[in-house]
Design a protein around this motif. Structure first.
Motif, PDB file in Angstrom:
ATOM      1  N   LYS A 105       0.794  -1.228   0.000  1.00  0.00           N
ATOM      2  CA  LYS A 105       0.000   0.000   0.000  1.00  0.00           C
ATOM      3  C   LYS A 105       0.832   1.286   0.000  1.00  0.00           C
ATOM      4  O   LYS A 105       0.294   2.362  -0.231  1.00  0.00           O
ATOM      5  N   ASN A 106       2.123   1.184   0.263  1.00  0.00           N
ATOM      6  CA  ASN A 106       2.972   2.368   0.309  1.00  0.00           C
ATOM      7  C   ASN A 106       3.638   2.584  -1.049  1.00  0.00           C
ATOM      8  O   ASN A 106       4.412   1.757  -1.524  1.00  0.00           O
ATOM      9  N   ARG A 107       3.366   3.714  -1.687  1.00  0.00           N
ATOM     10  CA  ARG A 107       3.887   4.005  -3.020  1.00  0.00           C
ATOM     11  C   ARG A 107       5.409   4.086  -3.044  1.00  0.00           C
ATOM     12  O   ARG A 107       6.024   3.966  -4.117  1.00  0.00           O
ATOM     13  N   PHE A 108       6.024   4.282  -1.892  1.00  0.00           N
ATOM     14  CA  PHE A 108       7.486   4.362  -1.814  1.00  0.00           C
ATOM     15  C   PHE A 108       8.134   3.159  -2.497  1.00  0.00           C
ATOM     16  O   PHE A 108       9.139   3.290  -3.209  1.00  0.00           O
ATOM     17  N   TYR A 109       7.570   1.970  -2.297  1.00  0.00           N
ATOM     18  CA  TYR A 109       8.195   0.747  -2.791  1.00  0.00           C
ATOM     19  C   TYR A 109       8.076   0.604  -4.304  1.00  0.00           C
ATOM     20  O   TYR A 109       8.895  -0.076  -4.930  1.00  0.00           O
ATOM     21  N   ASP A 110       7.089   1.209  -4.912  1.00  0.00           N
ATOM     22  CA  ASP A 110       6.935   1.148  -6.363  1.00  0.00           C
ATOM     23  C   ASP A 110       7.638   2.289  -7.075  1.00  0.00           C
ATOM     24  O   ASP A 110       8.061   2.160  -8.224  1.00  0.00           O
ATOM     25  N   GLU A 111       7.746   3.423  -6.406  1.00  0.00           N
ATOM     26  CA  GLU A 111       8.190   4.631  -7.089  1.00  0.00           C
ATOM     27  C   GLU A 111       9.616   5.060  -6.758  1.00  0.00           C
ATOM     28  O   GLU A 111      10.112   6.037  -7.313  1.00  0.00           O
ATOM     29  N   THR A 112      10.263   4.352  -5.855  1.00  0.00           N
ATOM     30  CA  THR A 112      11.637   4.695  -5.488  1.00  0.00           C
ATOM     31  C   THR A 112      12.598   3.673  -6.079  1.00  0.00           C
ATOM     32  O   THR A 112      12.501   2.481  -5.793  1.00  0.00           O
ATOM     33  N   PHE A 113      13.497   4.124  -6.906  1.00  0.00           N
ATOM     34  CA  PHE A 113      14.497   3.218  -7.475  1.00  0.00           C
ATOM     35  C   PHE A 113      15.770   3.983  -7.798  1.00  0.00           C
ATOM     36  O   PHE A 113      15.763   4.961  -8.549  1.00  0.00           O
ATOM     37  N   VAL A 114      16.860   3.552  -7.213  1.00  0.00           N
ATOM     38  CA  VAL A 114      18.179   4.109  -7.498  1.00  0.00           C
ATOM     39  C   VAL A 114      19.016   2.991  -8.113  1.00  0.00           C
ATOM     40  O   VAL A 114      19.315   1.999  -7.441  1.00  0.00           O
ATOM     41  N   PRO A 115      19.387   3.095  -9.373  1.00  0.00           N
ATOM     42  CA  PRO A 115      20.126   2.011 -10.024  1.00  0.00           C
ATOM     43  C   PRO A 115      21.512   1.812  -9.418  1.00  0.00           C
ATOM     44  O   PRO A 115      22.136   2.777  -8.956  1.00  0.00           O
ATOM     45  N   PRO A 116      21.999   0.575  -9.407  1.00  0.00           N
ATOM     46  CA  PRO A 116      23.310   0.275  -8.820  1.00  0.00           C
ATOM     47  C   PRO A 116      24.435   1.141  -9.355  1.00  0.00           C
ATOM     48  O   PRO A 116      25.310   1.582  -8.605  1.00  0.00           O
ATOM     49  N   GLU A 117      24.420   1.400 -10.659  1.00  0.00           N
ATOM     50  CA  GLU A 117      25.509   2.184 -11.244  1.00  0.00           C
ATOM     51  C   GLU A 117      25.547   3.613 -10.707  1.00  0.00           C
ATOM     52  O   GLU A 117      26.617   4.226 -10.631  1.00  0.00           O
ATOM     53  N   LEU A 118      24.385   4.144 -10.304  1.00  0.00           N
ATOM     54  CA  LEU A 118      24.360   5.498  -9.764  1.00  0.00           C
ATOM     55  C   LEU A 118      24.989   5.539  -8.369  1.00  0.00           C
ATOM     56  O   LEU A 118      25.647   6.524  -8.009  1.00  0.00           O
ATOM     57  N   ILE A 119      24.814   4.481  -7.604  1.00  0.00           N
ATOM     58  CA  ILE A 119      25.453   4.397  -6.281  1.00  0.00           C
ATOM     59  C   ILE A 119      26.968   4.471  -6.444  1.00  0.00           C
ATOM     60  O   ILE A 119      27.658   5.230  -5.749  1.00  0.00           O
ATOM     61  N   VAL A 120      27.489   3.689  -7.373  1.00  0.00           N
ATOM     62  CA  VAL A 120      28.933   3.674  -7.618  1.00  0.00           C
ATOM     63  C   VAL A 120      29.405   5.031  -8.120  1.00  0.00           C
ATOM     64  O   VAL A 120      30.444   5.551  -7.677  1.00  0.00           O
ATOM     65  N   GLU A 121      28.640   5.611  -9.027  1.00  0.00           N
ATOM     66  CA  GLU A 121      28.991   6.921  -9.573  1.00  0.00           C
ATOM     67  C   GLU A 121      29.096   7.969  -8.470  1.00  0.00           C
ATOM     68  O   GLU A 121      30.039   8.774  -8.440  1.00  0.00           O
ATOM     69  N   LYS A 122      28.144   7.969  -7.537  1.00  0.00           N
ATOM     70  CA  LYS A 122      28.140   8.947  -6.450  1.00  0.00           C
ATOM     71  C   LYS A 122      29.291   8.694  -5.469  1.00  0.00           C
ATOM     72  O   LYS A 122      29.883   9.631  -4.937  1.00  0.00           O
ATOM     73  N   ALA A 123      29.598   7.432  -5.228  1.00  0.00           N
ATOM     74  CA  ALA A 123      30.725   7.114  -4.348  1.00  0.00           C
ATOM     75  C   ALA A 123      32.024   7.686  -4.905  1.00  0.00           C
ATOM     76  O   ALA A 123      32.816   8.309  -4.182  1.00  0.00           O
ATOM     77  N   LEU A 124      32.236   7.485  -6.182  1.00  0.00           N
ATOM     78  CA  LEU A 124      33.446   8.000  -6.823  1.00  0.00           C
ATOM     79  C   LEU A 124      33.451   9.524  -6.859  1.00  0.00           C
ATOM     80  O   LEU A 124      34.477  10.161  -6.609  1.00  0.00           O
ATOM     81  N   GLU A 125      32.295  10.091  -7.156  1.00  0.00           N
ATOM     82  CA  GLU A 125      32.177  11.551  -7.254  1.00  0.00           C
ATOM     83  C   GLU A 125      32.551  12.238  -5.947  1.00  0.00           C
ATOM     84  O   GLU A 125      33.134  13.321  -5.941  1.00  0.00           O
ATOM     85  N   HIS A 126      32.241  11.574  -4.815  1.00  0.00           N
ATOM     86  CA  HIS A 126      32.485  12.180  -3.506  1.00  0.00           C
ATOM     87  C   HIS A 126      33.770  11.680  -2.844  1.00  0.00           C
ATOM     88  O   HIS A 126      33.973  11.889  -1.640  1.00  0.00           O
TER      89      HIS A 126
END
Length: 349
Positions: A105-126
């Motif tokens: 019933k919580n839209r968070f689970y359907d509408e929230t998605f961060v792809p794995p490659e973006l996690i890696v990209e942000k780690a490197l960026e910071h």
């Protein structure tokens, strides 16, 4: 995001059985697992938290806590909701304890998605040198963690799993291929205490710790000194087990308990009990025992077991002093076990 889970099978009575962790939930169609985030939909098991990032932060690695794994480096720490344990005093219960049916019933689970490659990209960026999987227990977002960890490895980042260790051997073996270090909670040394406080069991946790240690991964253990549930006898057994089953040089973190969630009837750990636990660890021969969650104490730094020299000085999560030379005490030359350089394997494993 909902995706088919990786570790499940159909049962003879038409249910699905999840074998990610020792809870081994058997679910009829529409049934939700103990973790709150895995469910049987039409005869298949789905995880509802693939990429559903609920927390992300850049931390010092000391916060995990890992004191002997590339000290002072920045680690991007991520989490999705849910947990396969239900600790009475969980300090992250708002994200770890997902009510049954919430994922439908919580839209968070359907509408929230961060792809794995973006996690890696942000780690490197910071400027991070690693990605840590923490806050909730990463066992419960194992599929996502695995995909992020693979891409992190390709990018030259380290992977750190911060976990209670309540996971089955098959998924652990697959995840471990991509992990470099573990911070594992060894909460109790009594099965009854595990069941009553966390709804878990002791033996699977011990097996997890022994397995990853045997694979040469860097391991540090944490024990929250919970009044009433953790006895002095258990503390001594934990210290002896670390020394006998692993090695005396495995770092052991003793953390002060504060009342949270469903454990507000318990008091904060008395300071004298923390010091007593520290002394027990040292008396049985453990080389690196630390006291945490107690600002300004004298047991946050790493001292040379041979000469007592402060080889890594710390105040909270911050390093104040480093007196190591090629992994050895710069005063007496004693080898201090740890991972001090980015590429070499852990020393002493």
């Amino acid at each position: 995001m909902r995706v088919e889970a990786k570790w499940w099978k159909k049962t003879e009575d038409g249910k699905v059985e999840c074998y990610l962790c020792p809870v081994s939930c058997k679910l009829k169609d529409g049934g939700v697992g103990s973790c709150g985030v895995r469910a049987n939909i039409g005869g298949k098991l789905y995880t509802f938290t693939y990429g559903s990032l609920i927390s992300a932060a850049i931390d010092p690695v000391e916060k995990k806590p890992l004191f002997h794994f590339l000290p002072g480096h920045r680690t991007l720490t991520i989490a999705t909701p849910g947990c396969n344990l239900h600790c009475k005093g969980c300090q992250n219960w708002e994200i770890s304890q997902v009510p049954k049916g919430e994922v439908f019933k919580n839209r968070f689970y359907d509408e929230t998605f961060v792809p794995p490659e973006l996690i890696v990209e942000k780690a490197l960026e910071h400027g991070c040198e690693s990605i840590s999987y923490s806050y909730s227990d990463p066992t419960i977002f194992a599929e996502y963690m695995l995909d992020v960890a693979k891409k992190a490895k390709e990018a030259g980042l380290k992977n750190i799993m911060v976990t209670a260790g309540f996971i089955n051997p098959e998924p652990l073996e697959e995840i471990d291929k991509y992990m470099d270090a573990y911070s594992i909670d060894l909460k109790f040394f009594d099965d009854k205490a595990y069941r009553e406080y966390s709804k878990g069991r002791l033996q699977p946790v011990l097996e997890t710790i022994k397995y990853v240690f045997s694979k040469g991964k860097w391991v540090e253990l944490t024990t929250l000194i919970v009044p009433k549930y953790l006895t002095e006898e258990q503390i001594k057994k934990i210290a002896e087990w670390i020394g006998n089953e692993l090695a005396p040089w495995v770092p052991w973190h003793l953390s002060r308990f504060f009342p949270h969630y469903k454990a507000t009837d318990l008091p904060p750990t008395p300071v004298e009990e923390l010091i007593k636990a520290y002394n027990i660890g040292k008396e049985v021969g453990l080389e690196y025992v630390f006291v945490g969650n107690l600002p300004g104490n004298n047991y946050e730094s790493t001292y040379c077991p041979k000469c007592g020299n402060t080889v890594i000085g710390r105040t909270g999560y911050f390093i104040t002093d480093v007196n190591l030379k090629e992994g050895k005490c710069n005063k007496c030359g004693y080898e201090i076990k740890g991972v001090w350089e980015k590429n070499p394997a852990p020393s002493g494993v």
